[in-house]
Design a protein around this motif. Structure first.
Motif, PDB file in Angstrom:
ATOM      1  N   HIS A 144      10.556   7.906  -4.586  1.00  0.00           N
ATOM      2  CA  HIS A 144       9.317   7.137  -4.710  1.00  0.00           C
ATOM      3  C   HIS A 144       9.531   5.771  -5.362  1.00  0.00           C
ATOM      4  CE1 HIS A 144       5.965   9.601  -3.207  1.00  0.00           C
ATOM      5  NE2 HIS A 144       6.839  10.589  -3.347  1.00  0.00           N
ATOM      6  N   ARG A 145      10.622   5.581  -6.073  1.00  0.00           N
ATOM      7  CA  ARG A 145      10.858   4.290  -6.727  1.00  0.00           C
ATOM      8  C   ARG A 145      11.077   3.160  -5.723  1.00  0.00           C
ATOM      9  NH1 ARG A 145      16.891   3.503  -8.165  1.00  0.00           N
ATOM     10  NH2 ARG A 145      17.898   5.157  -6.944  1.00  0.00           N
ATOM     11  N   TYR A 146      11.382   3.505  -4.472  1.00  0.00           N
ATOM     12  CA  TYR A 146      11.588   2.487  -3.453  1.00  0.00           C
ATOM     13  C   TYR A 146      10.290   2.080  -2.751  1.00  0.00           C
ATOM     14  CZ  TYR A 146      16.554   3.277  -4.103  1.00  0.00           C
ATOM     15  OH  TYR A 146      17.819   3.377  -4.652  1.00  0.00           O
ATOM     16  N   PHE A 147       9.193   2.716  -3.094  1.00  0.00           N
ATOM     17  CA  PHE A 147       7.900   2.367  -2.500  1.00  0.00           C
ATOM     18  C   PHE A 147       7.170   1.375  -3.400  1.00  0.00           C
ATOM     19  CE2 PHE A 147       8.874   6.351  -0.435  1.00  0.00           C
ATOM     20  CZ  PHE A 147       8.443   6.133   0.863  1.00  0.00           C
ATOM     21  N   GLU A 148       6.694   0.306  -2.796  1.00  0.00           N
ATOM     22  CA  GLU A 148       5.912  -0.700  -3.504  1.00  0.00           C
ATOM     23  C   GLU A 148       4.458  -0.561  -3.054  1.00  0.00           C
ATOM     24  OE1 GLU A 148       6.048  -5.505  -4.016  1.00  0.00           O
ATOM     25  OE2 GLU A 148       6.344  -4.703  -1.998  1.00  0.00           O
TER      26      GLU A 148
ATOM     27  N   PHE B 114       1.528  -0.235   1.523  1.00  0.00           N
ATOM     28  CA  PHE B 114       2.789  -0.093   0.798  1.00  0.00           C
ATOM     29  C   PHE B 114       3.934  -0.629   1.629  1.00  0.00           C
ATOM     30  CE2 PHE B 114       2.345   3.942   3.088  1.00  0.00           C
ATOM     31  CZ  PHE B 114       3.596   4.116   3.657  1.00  0.00           C
ATOM     32  N   ASN B 115       4.991  -0.986   0.927  1.00  0.00           N
ATOM     33  CA  ASN B 115       6.262  -1.342   1.541  1.00  0.00           C
ATOM     34  C   ASN B 115       7.301  -0.341   1.070  1.00  0.00           C
ATOM     35  OD1 ASN B 115       5.407  -3.775   2.811  1.00  0.00           O
ATOM     36  ND2 ASN B 115       5.617  -4.876   0.883  1.00  0.00           N
ATOM     37  N   LEU B 116       8.238  -0.042   1.941  1.00  0.00           N
ATOM     38  CA  LEU B 116       9.429   0.712   1.547  1.00  0.00           C
ATOM     39  C   LEU B 116      10.546  -0.307   1.432  1.00  0.00           C
ATOM     40  CD1 LEU B 116      10.964   3.348   0.988  1.00  0.00           C
ATOM     41  CD2 LEU B 116      11.336   3.540   3.462  1.00  0.00           C
ATOM     42  N   LYS B 117      11.190  -0.340   0.266  1.00  0.00           N
ATOM     43  CA  LYS B 117      12.231  -1.325   0.017  1.00  0.00           C
ATOM     44  C   LYS B 117      13.593  -0.660  -0.132  1.00  0.00           C
ATOM     45  CE  LYS B 117       9.530  -4.960  -2.107  1.00  0.00           C
ATOM     46  NZ  LYS B 117       9.511  -5.912  -3.227  1.00  0.00           N
TER      47      LYS B 117
ATOM     48  N   THR C 253       6.804  -1.444   6.507  1.00  0.00           N
ATOM     49  CA  THR C 253       5.481  -1.714   5.958  1.00  0.00           C
ATOM     50  C   THR C 253       4.481  -0.749   6.578  1.00  0.00           C
ATOM     51  OG1 THR C 253       6.056  -4.048   5.718  1.00  0.00           O
ATOM     52  CG2 THR C 253       3.720  -3.522   5.718  1.00  0.00           C
ATOM     53  N   SER C 254       3.544  -0.324   5.759  1.00  0.00           N
ATOM     54  CA  SER C 254       2.530   0.620   6.228  1.00  0.00           C
ATOM     55  C   SER C 254       1.372  -0.109   6.904  1.00  0.00           C
ATOM     56  CB  SER C 254       1.967   1.410   5.039  1.00  0.00           C
ATOM     57  OG  SER C 254       1.131   0.575   4.241  1.00  0.00           O
ATOM     58  N   GLN C 255       0.488   0.678   7.450  1.00  0.00           N
ATOM     59  CA  GLN C 255      -0.805   0.179   7.895  1.00  0.00           C
ATOM     60  C   GLN C 255      -1.638  -0.125   6.646  1.00  0.00           C
ATOM     61  OE1 GLN C 255      -2.669   3.379  10.032  1.00  0.00           O
ATOM     62  NE2 GLN C 255      -3.035   4.566   8.220  1.00  0.00           N
ATOM     63  N   THR C 256      -2.850  -0.609   6.823  1.00  0.00           N
ATOM     64  CA  THR C 256      -3.770  -0.831   5.711  1.00  0.00           C
ATOM     65  C   THR C 256      -4.689   0.376   5.591  1.00  0.00           C
ATOM     66  OG1 THR C 256      -3.691  -3.202   6.133  1.00  0.00           O
ATOM     67  CG2 THR C 256      -5.502  -2.403   4.787  1.00  0.00           C
ATOM     68  N   TYR C 257      -4.889   0.831   4.369  1.00  0.00           N
ATOM     69  CA  TYR C 257      -5.723   1.998   4.078  1.00  0.00           C
ATOM     70  C   TYR C 257      -6.967   1.565   3.306  1.00  0.00           C
ATOM     71  CZ  TYR C 257      -1.462   4.624   5.157  1.00  0.00           C
ATOM     72  OH  TYR C 257      -0.342   5.140   5.769  1.00  0.00           O
ATOM     73  N   THR C 258      -8.027   2.358   3.415  1.00  0.00           N
ATOM     74  CA  THR C 258      -9.265   2.030   2.716  1.00  0.00           C
ATOM     75  C   THR C 258      -9.310   2.546   1.290  1.00  0.00           C
ATOM     76  OG1 THR C 258     -10.326   3.977   3.666  1.00  0.00           O
ATOM     77  CG2 THR C 258     -10.631   1.883   4.839  1.00  0.00           C
ATOM     78  N   THR C 259      -8.473   3.542   0.963  1.00  0.00           N
ATOM     79  CA  THR C 259      -8.468   4.101  -0.390  1.00  0.00           C
ATOM     80  C   THR C 259      -7.040   4.225  -0.914  1.00  0.00           C
ATOM     81  OG1 THR C 259      -8.290   6.423   0.282  1.00  0.00           O
ATOM     82  CG2 THR C 259     -10.527   5.495   0.136  1.00  0.00           C
ATOM     83  N   GLU C 260      -6.925   4.238  -2.239  1.00  0.00           N
ATOM     84  CA  GLU C 260      -5.623   4.472  -2.861  1.00  0.00           C
ATOM     85  C   GLU C 260      -5.078   5.844  -2.477  1.00  0.00           C
ATOM     86  OE1 GLU C 260      -4.787   3.165  -7.061  1.00  0.00           O
ATOM     87  OE2 GLU C 260      -6.981   2.981  -7.039  1.00  0.00           O
ATOM     88  N   GLN C 261      -5.964   6.831  -2.415  1.00  0.00           N
ATOM     89  CA  GLN C 261      -5.539   8.197  -2.098  1.00  0.00           C
ATOM     90  C   GLN C 261      -4.938   8.278  -0.694  1.00  0.00           C
ATOM     91  OE1 GLN C 261      -8.585   7.367  -3.310  1.00  0.00           O
ATOM     92  NE2 GLN C 261      -8.563   8.269  -5.361  1.00  0.00           N
ATOM     93  N   SER C 262      -5.541   7.589   0.266  1.00  0.00           N
ATOM     94  CA  SER C 262      -4.997   7.638   1.625  1.00  0.00           C
ATOM     95  C   SER C 262      -3.673   6.882   1.702  1.00  0.00           C
ATOM     96  CB  SER C 262      -6.007   7.125   2.653  1.00  0.00           C
ATOM     97  OG  SER C 262      -6.437   5.827   2.363  1.00  0.00           O
TER      98      SER C 262
ATOM     99  N   ALA D 119      -1.121   9.190   0.264  1.00  0.00           N
ATOM    100  CA  ALA D 119      -0.819  10.231   1.251  1.00  0.00           C
ATOM    101  C   ALA D 119       0.129   9.682   2.316  1.00  0.00           C
ATOM    102  CB  ALA D 119      -2.104  10.760   1.880  1.00  0.00           C
ATOM    103  N   GLY D 120      -0.014   8.409   2.670  1.00  0.00           N
ATOM    104  CA  GLY D 120       0.904   7.775   3.611  1.00  0.00           C
ATOM    105  C   GLY D 120       2.318   7.715   3.056  1.00  0.00           C
ATOM    106  N   ILE D 121       2.432   7.384   1.771  1.00  0.00           N
ATOM    107  CA  ILE D 121       3.740   7.368   1.113  1.00  0.00           C
ATOM    108  C   ILE D 121       4.355   8.761   1.140  1.00  0.00           C
ATOM    109  CG2 ILE D 121       4.893   7.125  -1.128  1.00  0.00           C
ATOM    110  CD1 ILE D 121       2.950   4.764  -1.675  1.00  0.00           C
ATOM    111  N   ASP D 122       3.548   9.759   0.809  1.00  0.00           N
ATOM    112  CA  ASP D 122       4.045  11.144   0.834  1.00  0.00           C
ATOM    113  C   ASP D 122       4.503  11.537   2.231  1.00  0.00           C
ATOM    114  OD1 ASP D 122       3.587  11.445  -1.879  1.00  0.00           O
ATOM    115  OD2 ASP D 122       1.659  12.460  -1.604  1.00  0.00           O
TER     116      ASP D 122
END
Length: 114
Positions: free
Chosen positions: A53-57, A68-71, A80-89, A92-95
């Motif tokens: 998880h330390r590589y996720f921004e 988020f970005n994966l570095k 790079t991820s899509q854009t999400y409407t909530t922190e929780q989503s 969940a994308g990072i997970d």
């Protein structure tokens, strides 16, 4: 359906990859690469870095959305991820990337176009 990486050509002729979850949703996308070999190296880097998880921004956009970005260990953005409407989503994308990325198969869509 299990998670998979897809390699494809962009409109600019460069190679890109996207990581799709088992439900077909795109959970990570790459920058453009001039060669397929470099694109494959990008996928290998995702597989190596997604476990930690330390590589996720985590990011918040100016309009209050989340992404988020994966570095890589050198700080370069791998995906790079899509854009999400909530922190929780977003989290969940990072997970999902952490869980699916390391074992995802690679499908080369450029081979189908040749």
């Amino acid at each position: 359906m299990s998670a998979k990486f897809e390699i494809f050509h962009g409109k600019n002729g460069e190679f890109y990859f996207r990581l799709k979850a088992g439900n077909g949703q795109i959970i990570l996308g790459s920058e453009g690469y001039t060669t397929k070999a470099n694109c494959l190296n990008g996928i290998k880097s995702v597989k190596n870095h997604a476990k930690e998880h330390r590589y996720f921004e985590k990011k918040v956009t100016t309009n209050g959305k989340f992404s988020f970005n994966l570095k890589a260990s050198n700080g370069q953005i791998i995906g790079t991820s899509q854009t999400y409407t909530t922190e929780q989503s977003r989290d969940a994308g990072i997970d999902s990337v952490s869980h699916n990325g390391p074992e995802a198969e690679v499908t080369d869509l450029t081979a189908l176009a040749d």
